[in-house]
Design a protein around this motif. Structure first.
Motif, PDB file in Angstrom:
ATOM      1  N   ALA A 104       5.434  -2.442  -9.639  1.00 22.43           N
ATOM      2  CA  ALA A 104       6.563  -3.368  -9.551  1.00 22.43           C
ATOM      3  C   ALA A 104       6.638  -4.237 -10.800  1.00 22.43           C
TER       4      ALA A 104
ATOM      5  N   PHE B 113       8.337  -2.395  -1.724  1.00 25.36           N
ATOM      6  CA  PHE B 113       8.273  -2.120  -3.149  1.00 25.36           C
ATOM      7  C   PHE B 113       9.503  -2.643  -3.883  1.00 25.36           C
ATOM      8  N   ILE B 114      10.683  -2.399  -3.337  1.00 25.47           N
ATOM      9  CA  ILE B 114      11.912  -2.872  -3.982  1.00 25.47           C
ATOM     10  C   ILE B 114      11.944  -4.390  -3.991  1.00 25.47           C
TER      11      ILE B 114
ATOM     12  N   THR C 229       9.677  -5.684  -6.665  1.00 27.27           N
ATOM     13  CA  THR C 229      10.266  -5.527  -7.992  1.00 27.27           C
ATOM     14  C   THR C 229      11.315  -6.594  -8.248  1.00 27.27           C
ATOM     15  N   VAL C 230      12.171  -6.854  -7.266  1.00 32.15           N
ATOM     16  CA  VAL C 230      13.193  -7.906  -7.411  1.00 32.15           C
ATOM     17  C   VAL C 230      12.525  -9.267  -7.560  1.00 32.15           C
TER      18      VAL C 230
END
Length: 88
Positions: free
Chosen positions: A13, A62-63, A66-67
């Protein structure tokens, strides 16, 4: 095994966030990139729970990590840029 997954997901990430977010003052190195991703996951979890996207005890995926790491990098860049402009 859970801590190893956290480190691995945090690293990936953090790398993705550094690729997406341009800037000169990014933290570099394996450890700082991993910490960036892990802190991003905490930021995403906190914001997601505050906005009602996640229930208590649920974490960002996970997303979301990352954000969250992108948000951390943007704040880092704003603070580092402001400090650099005030130095003589």
């Amino acid at each position: 095994m859970g801590i190893l997954w956290t480190i691995l997901i945090g690293f990936v990430a953090g790398v993705l966030a550094k690729l997406i977010t341009p800037g000169d003052n990014e933290p570099s190195g394996f450890i700082l990139t991993t910490i960036l991703g892990i802190v991003g996951a905490f930021v995403a979890t906190y914001l997601g729970q505050a906005l009602g996207w996640y229930n208590a005890g649920e974490g960002a995926g996970f997303i979301g990590a990352t954000v969250g790491a992108i948000i951390v990098l943007l704040v880092w860049g704003a603070i580092a840029g402001r400090q650099r402009s005030t130095l003589p």
